[in-house]
Scaffold this motif. Structure first.
Motif, short mmCIF file in Angstrom:
data_model
loop_
_atom_site.label_atom_id
_atom_site.label_comp_id
_atom_site.label_asym_id
_atom_site.label_seq_id
_atom_site.Cartn_x
_atom_site.Cartn_y
_atom_site.Cartn_z
N LYS A 44 1.38 -1.07 -0.44
CA LYS A 44 0.06 -0.04 0.19
C LYS A 44 1.02 1.14 -0.21
O LYS A 44 0.41 2.00 -0.91
N THR A 45 1.15 1.15 0.85
CA THR A 45 3.06 2.57 0.91
C THR A 45 3.65 2.53 0.32
O THR A 45 3.60 3.68 -0.60
N THR A 46 4.01 2.02 -0.57
CA THR A 46 4.92 1.67 -1.76
C THR A 46 3.96 2.02 -3.02
O THR A 46 4.21 3.23 -3.91
N GLY A 84 1.07 10.32 4.94
CA GLY A 84 1.67 9.34 4.86
C GLY A 84 0.90 9.05 5.95
O GLY A 84 0.12 8.93 7.16
N GLN A 85 1.98 8.04 6.25
CA GLN A 85 1.08 6.66 6.77
C GLN A 85 1.49 7.18 8.44
O GLN A 85 1.07 6.71 9.29
N TYR A 86 3.13 7.49 8.34
CA TYR A 86 3.32 8.35 10.17
C TYR A 86 3.00 9.84 9.56
O TYR A 86 3.54 10.60 8.66
N LEU A 160 -4.14 9.44 0.95
CA LEU A 160 -4.17 9.69 2.74
C LEU A 160 -3.64 7.65 3.18
O LEU A 160 -4.27 6.62 2.91
N ASP A 161 -2.45 7.51 3.30
CA ASP A 161 -1.91 6.02 3.88
C ASP A 161 -1.92 5.94 5.29
O ASP A 161 -1.79 6.84 5.79
N GLU A 162 -3.64 4.68 5.29
CA GLU A 162 -3.43 4.32 6.97
C GLU A 162 -3.96 5.75 7.50
O GLU A 162 -3.70 5.69 8.36
N PRO A 163 -4.73 6.37 7.15
CA PRO A 163 -4.99 7.58 7.69
C PRO A 163 -5.71 7.55 9.61
O PRO A 163 -5.89 7.92 10.60
MG LIG Z 1 2.19 1.04 4.82
#
Ligand SMILES: [Mg+2]
Ligand SMILES: Nc1ncnc2c1ncn2[C@@H]1O[C@H](COP(=O)(O)OP(=O)(O)OP(=O)(O)O)[C@@H](O)[C@H]1O
Lengths: 319, 263
Positions: A44-46, A84-86, A160-163
């Motif tokens: 997902k993040t990639t 991003g995720q973080y 939105l990555d894992e909001p």
């Molecule tokens: Mg990720």
């Protein structure tokens, strides 16, 4: 019009040993929400980083708002927002300073950057803590500020990555509210998540990815259908278990399963409500009083299990 | 035009970090001031210099150069920290010139040196440092020191991007800067070193900087193995060449590395 198109994206790490993306293709219709659902390490993040111009794929093509992300990353950056995720905000600066700084980097000009920062702080209920350094913020506040920072110039396409990862249930509900409002404003959104209810709640369409490739795609209803239709579930007293099973098998004409611990009998049904009424009538004339009855549509958990052969949660953290 | 704006915003951000975390500023000045005092009073008595005013005159240029050399470690670890927190991802997803981010950062980090140098100069004056060459030459010396720190902050960008783990970066920074500053003429004359080391110590950019500053502050340098060679005759010019070469190599290298970082 497709706002986001990814075509056969491949991204490998460690000289091809790790295939983060393996021929992944998907697209997002303008003004809609695509939920990208996958377990840890699915890619997902990639995917998000490639679409947001932060990472170049080994091969494949991608465009956002009709602009090629590999050939024209600068143009793409003008129309996207990324969270991003973080939460990626400056820990040491205050919430206000962060938003003004990003506003200036979007070339709003100092005055407008300040105005926009105040507006966003207000909207995300952060006005009270605006003058505190981010490191004093809770996880939920940080996420909200991060989202605010990605909305400074009202992006056409938002990633939105894992909001909501790491938020408590209340924080998650708040975040969902914020995202739903956003989408009403017509923003195209690609959202990744590990939470099945989240995709169900927020997304118009869902792409399930695993091991770097899309394994299913459709509306949440369509995906649920793919796994099978409704199930009839009945809980009875232990002594009536066998008898009930006979009745259910006869009425539905399908194979039944028994969970003896829960004293639960279930069977797939085609016309759910008819089967339900019929079964209740038969049970009644047999003198059996069910403790609980219901028609269950498969959850996205079931979808995941069926599609990938493993539950969404059990796969080991791949990192 | 907008690139200049971007650089300004990033520079301001680096400076604002200093006001938000005053500890950084305090500790980056305490350490060199402590060095001034330690070297002045611990070694000062036992190193004979043959210069009027004693050891502290030779020492101050050495400590100035050593201190600005540590900009390398500061820039490197700050950048690695931002990388780890994902902040660099956010910057890179903005529609701004990618080099503005690194340029602003090197500028902001180097400006910290201005404050540190002023505090050190005051500490030096308090313990007997008296440059004899007049204010203009002293100021030129400080411009050289600032530029040296600036050039090295570009090396810091490269180290920060290459190593990317903030704790390791700190150590790499020290491993690079400690031998360079001690294998030099900064604290003791090179003539006491084994002959082979003298070559290294006297060609070392830290030494040419120190020698150059001493000249500007009105002192004579003593050279060993390389006496009469180009760097010993022209320490300022040699230092300028070193800085030029460092920037010519590391500015494009760091910017390219930054653009490709995380690929
Ligand atoms: Mg990720
Ligand atoms: N820089 C890297 N070096 C090596 N492997 C990597 C790198 N980045 C990602 N990977 C690998 O690529 C795969 C996909 O990673 P990715 O971060 O895209 O997954 P994800 O779906 O976002 O997972 P999560 O839910 O944990 O955030 C994983 O197996 C991961 O270990």
């Amino acid at each position: 019009m497709k706002s986001v198109i990814a075509e056969s994206l491949v991204k490998t790490y460690k000289n091809g040993e790790v295939k983060a993306l393996n021929n992944l293709s998907l697209d997002v219709e303008e003004g809609t929400v695509l939920g990208v659902l996958g377990p840890n390490g699915a890619g997902k993040t990639t995917l998000v980083r490639i679409l947001a111009t932060l990472l170049k794929p080994d091969s494949g093509r991608a465009s956002v708002g009709g602009i090629d992300v590999i050939k024209n990353p600068d143009k793409v950056r003008e129309i996207i927002g990324l969270s991003g995720q973080y939460a990626a905000v400056d820990e040491i600066l205050t919430g206000y300073d962060n938003l003004v700084m990003f506003g200036e980097l979007y070339h709003l000009g100092k005055k407008q950057a300040v105005a926009r920062a105040e507006e966003l702080l207000e909207r995300f209920s952060l006005t009270d803590s605006a003058k505190r350094p981010i490191k004093t913020y809770s996880g939920g506040m940080r996420r909200r500020l991060d989202l605010a920072a990605s909305l400074i110039v009202r992006p056409k396409v938002l990633f939105l990555d894992e909001p909501t990862t790491g938020l408590d249930p209340r924080g998650r509900l708040e975040m969902w509210g914020v995202i739903e409002d956003l989408v009403k404003g017509g923003t195209t959104l690609l959202l990744t998540t590990q939470y099945l209810e989240e995709a169900d709640q927020l997304a118009d369409e869902i792409a399930v990815i695993d091991n770097g490739t899309v394994i299913a795609r459709g509306t949440s209803d369509a995906l649920k259908k793919q796994v099978g239709g409704e199930k009839l579930e009945i809980v009875v007293n232990a002594e009536n278990l066998m008898k009930t099973q006979e009745i259910v098998a006869r009425v539905t004409g399908n194979k039944t399963t028994i969970d003896e611990g829960l004293r639960l009998i279930s069977a797939p049904v085609t016309l759910g409500s008819n089967a339900l009424i019929e079964t209740l009538r038969e049970l009644d004339s047999a003198g059996i009083h069910p403790l609980d009855v219901g028609l269950k549509r498969p959850s996205l958990d079931d979808v995941f299990l069926t599609l990938t052969g493993h539950a969404a949660e059990v796969k080991e953290e791949a990192k | 035009m907008s690139a200049v704006q971007d650089i300004r915003v990033i520079t301001q951000r680096q400076l604002r970090l200093l006001t938000r975390v005053p500890e950084v500023l305090i500790f980056s000045t305490i350490q060199p001031v402590m060095f001034v005092l330690l070297f002045r009073f611990v070694f000062g008595g036992s190193i004979s210099t043959g210069q009027p005013g004693g050891y502290v005159q030779l020492l101050m240029p050495g400590i100035f150069v050593q201190t600005v050399a540590f900009t390398l470690a500061g820039t490197a670890s700050g950048l690695a920290e931002d990388l780890k927190k994902g902040l660099i991802d956010r910057f890179r997803s903005l529609p701004i010139s990618q080099s503005a981010l690194v340029v602003g950062r090197t500028l902001g980090d180097s400006m910290l040196n201005i404050v540190v140098l002023v505090v050190m100069a005051l500490a030096g004056l308090a313990v007997g440092w008296r440059p004899s060459s007049g204010i203009v030459k002293v100021l030129i010396g400080f411009v050289f020191l600032f530029m040296f720190g600036y050039a090295l902050s570009w090396v810091g960008i490269f180290v920060g991007l290459s190593v990317a783990d903030a704790r390791v970066v700190q150590n790499v920074g020290f491993i690079v800067t400690f031998p360079l500053t001690f294998l030099s003429n900064a604290f003791a004359p090179t003539t006491g070193m084994p002959r082979v080391l003298q070559y290294f110590a006297e060609w070392n950019p830290v030494s040419t900087m120190v020698a150059g500053c001493r000249e500007l502050f009105g002192l004579k340098n003593i050279f060993g193995a390389t006496a009469g060679s180009f760097p010993s005759e022209n320490p300022l010019l040699m230092s300028a060449i070193y800085m030029g070469v460092i920037m010519l190599i590391f500015i494009p290298l760091s910017i390219r590395k930054y653009k490709n970082s995380s690929n």
